[in-house]
Design a protein around this motif. Structure first.
Motif, PDB file in Angstrom:
ATOM      1  N   ARG A  57       6.415   5.119   5.738  1.00  0.00           N
ATOM      2  CA  ARG A  57       6.602   3.769   5.230  1.00  0.00           C
ATOM      3  C   ARG A  57       7.544   3.019   6.159  1.00  0.00           C
ATOM      4  O   ARG A  57       8.748   3.286   6.178  1.00  0.00           O
ATOM      5  CB  ARG A  57       7.192   3.843   3.821  1.00  0.00           C
ATOM      6  CG  ARG A  57       6.868   2.684   2.881  1.00  0.00           C
ATOM      7  CD  ARG A  57       7.530   1.400   3.266  1.00  0.00           C
ATOM      8  NE  ARG A  57       7.377   0.367   2.235  1.00  0.00           N
ATOM      9  CZ  ARG A  57       7.855  -0.855   2.354  1.00  0.00           C
ATOM     10  NH1 ARG A  57       8.536  -1.221   3.442  1.00  0.00           N
ATOM     11  NH2 ARG A  57       7.664  -1.738   1.394  1.00  0.00           N
ATOM     12  N   SER A  67       5.962   1.425  -2.132  1.00  0.00           N
ATOM     13  CA  SER A  67       4.538   1.267  -1.810  1.00  0.00           C
ATOM     14  C   SER A  67       3.723   2.531  -2.026  1.00  0.00           C
ATOM     15  O   SER A  67       2.495   2.495  -1.954  1.00  0.00           O
ATOM     16  CB  SER A  67       4.318   0.804  -0.354  1.00  0.00           C
ATOM     17  OG  SER A  67       5.071  -0.345  -0.055  1.00  0.00           O
ATOM     18  N   GLU A  68       4.365   3.652  -2.305  1.00  0.00           N
ATOM     19  CA  GLU A  68       3.652   4.929  -2.330  1.00  0.00           C
ATOM     20  C   GLU A  68       2.696   5.040  -3.511  1.00  0.00           C
ATOM     21  O   GLU A  68       2.920   4.480  -4.581  1.00  0.00           O
ATOM     22  CB  GLU A  68       4.647   6.083  -2.371  1.00  0.00           C
ATOM     23  CG  GLU A  68       3.990   7.453  -2.181  1.00  0.00           C
ATOM     24  CD  GLU A  68       5.012   8.549  -1.963  1.00  0.00           C
ATOM     25  OE1 GLU A  68       5.070   9.079  -0.843  1.00  0.00           O
ATOM     26  OE2 GLU A  68       5.773   8.856  -2.901  1.00  0.00           O
ATOM     27  N   ARG A  76      -0.674   1.805   2.351  1.00  0.00           N
ATOM     28  CA  ARG A  76       0.270   2.422   1.430  1.00  0.00           C
ATOM     29  C   ARG A  76       0.503   3.890   1.801  1.00  0.00           C
ATOM     30  O   ARG A  76      -0.463   4.618   2.060  1.00  0.00           O
ATOM     31  CB  ARG A  76      -0.250   2.356  -0.011  1.00  0.00           C
ATOM     32  CG  ARG A  76      -0.262   0.953  -0.580  1.00  0.00           C
ATOM     33  CD  ARG A  76      -0.607   0.956  -2.068  1.00  0.00           C
ATOM     34  NE  ARG A  76      -0.540  -0.413  -2.596  1.00  0.00           N
ATOM     35  CZ  ARG A  76       0.569  -1.019  -2.959  1.00  0.00           C
ATOM     36  NH1 ARG A  76       1.721  -0.371  -2.871  1.00  0.00           N
ATOM     37  NH2 ARG A  76       0.546  -2.256  -3.421  1.00  0.00           N
TER      38      ARG A  76
END
Length: 312
Positions: free
Chosen positions: A283, A75-76, A93
């Motif tokens: 995350r 998701s980064e 994110r």
């Protein structure tokens, strides 16, 4: 006559440009490099292409004793952007800005490969402000890594399958072209995986309309990861992989190659979670994995197994 001369000159310039591109698109890992870091998002975290490269370097250069570290984070982004309601509103994110300093301090890499872009346009049509955020993030990353005294190689984003959305596929075309342009405007080291993947997909669909590299349009399958790894290896001067159709075909040429590849994959799976947890991130839902010290002890045993296979 003028048109003929113009056409001849244009053809000559085109050929020179192609030669120039090919000539620039190579890099030899310096002899003092031992610890190589891979930065990126879920595609890097998934890690097949990283394991393929690790296995190849382990087999081809056993005396170099490379340590390949995967710190990709699902998701980064490097743009700092996050779409409204990301992950059903559970979390925004993660942003590389939050962890880069800790990451560099803890891992102390000798060389970095970085692959961002897939998430950075947040799956929306092209927008100049979002594009600028991406460019700012990549420029910041490059500057911070070089300030740390570490060379960095940038990788263009993989393709987004246009059948899942032509608008976002176009966004990544633009992002990839911009990174490639940095070879010439700023002398960056850049590997293009985007356009080779796109060509491969288009070529395959000429004979099989149902062919895909990523079922969801985003995350490459094993074939996609091999295409990524192959472009990286070609960039490193490993021309013998150019006609290979997959990693197994390559490692099978080495004594105990397949067995060593499997041990490398096991090592990568252990270490990526251990490193992510040790460095820290924002995350949720990630595997905690082993404590870093325990993971290093366990992978040292795998390293010895690999050494034994290489000697026999």
């Amino acid at each position: 006559m003028i048109n003929t001369k113009f056409s001849t000159m244009f053809f000559f310039l085109l050929m020179m440009l192609q030669f120039h591109v090919k000539a620039q698109n190579s890099y030899e890992i310096p002899q003092d490099v031992k610890r190589i870091l891979f930065l990126g998002n879920s595609i890097t975290y998934s890690g097949q292409y990283v394991s393929y490269i690790d296995a190849y370097l382990t087999l081809q250069y056993p005396d170099r004793d490379f340590e390949i570290i995967n710190v990709g984070l699902p998701s980064e982004t490097v743009s700092g952007l996050s779409e409204p309601g990301h992950a059903d509103g559970k979390f925004p994110r993660p942003d590389l800005h939050e962890r880069l300093k800790r990451l560099l301090v803890q891992t102390k890499p000798d060389l970095i490969f970085s692959c961002y872009g897939m998430n950075d346009g947040i799956y929306l049509p092209f927008d100049e402000e979002r594009f600028q955020k991406y460019k700012d993030g990549i420029n910041w990353l490059n500057q911070e890594v070089l300030k740390n005294g570490t060379p960095i190689v940038h990788i263009t984003p993989p393709i987004y399958d246009g059948r899942k959305g032509e608008a976002y596929a176009n966004v990544l075309d633009i992002y990839a072209d911009w990174i490639i342009s940095k070879r010439y405007t700023d002398g960056w080291k850049v590997i293009d995986i985007h356009w080779p993947m796109k060509k491969y997909l288009e070529d395959q669909r000429l004979s099989n309309d149902d062919f895909y590299l990523a079922k969801d349009g985003v995350h490459p399958n094993d074939t996609g990861h091999w295409l990524m790894a192959k472009q990286l290896l070609l960039y490193l001067g490993e021309d013998e992989v150019s006609k290979a159709n997959g990693i197994e075909e390559v490692v099978s040429q080495f004594h105990h190659g397949v067995a060593i590849w499997k041990l490398v994959e096991e090592r990568q799976k252990i270490m990526k979670d251990a490193w992510l947890t040790s460095i820290g991130h924002q995350r949720p839902g990630m595997n905690v994995g082993l404590a870093l010290g325990e993971a290093l002890d366990k992978t040292e045993m795998l390293r010895k197994q690999i050494r034994n296979l290489q000697k026999n």
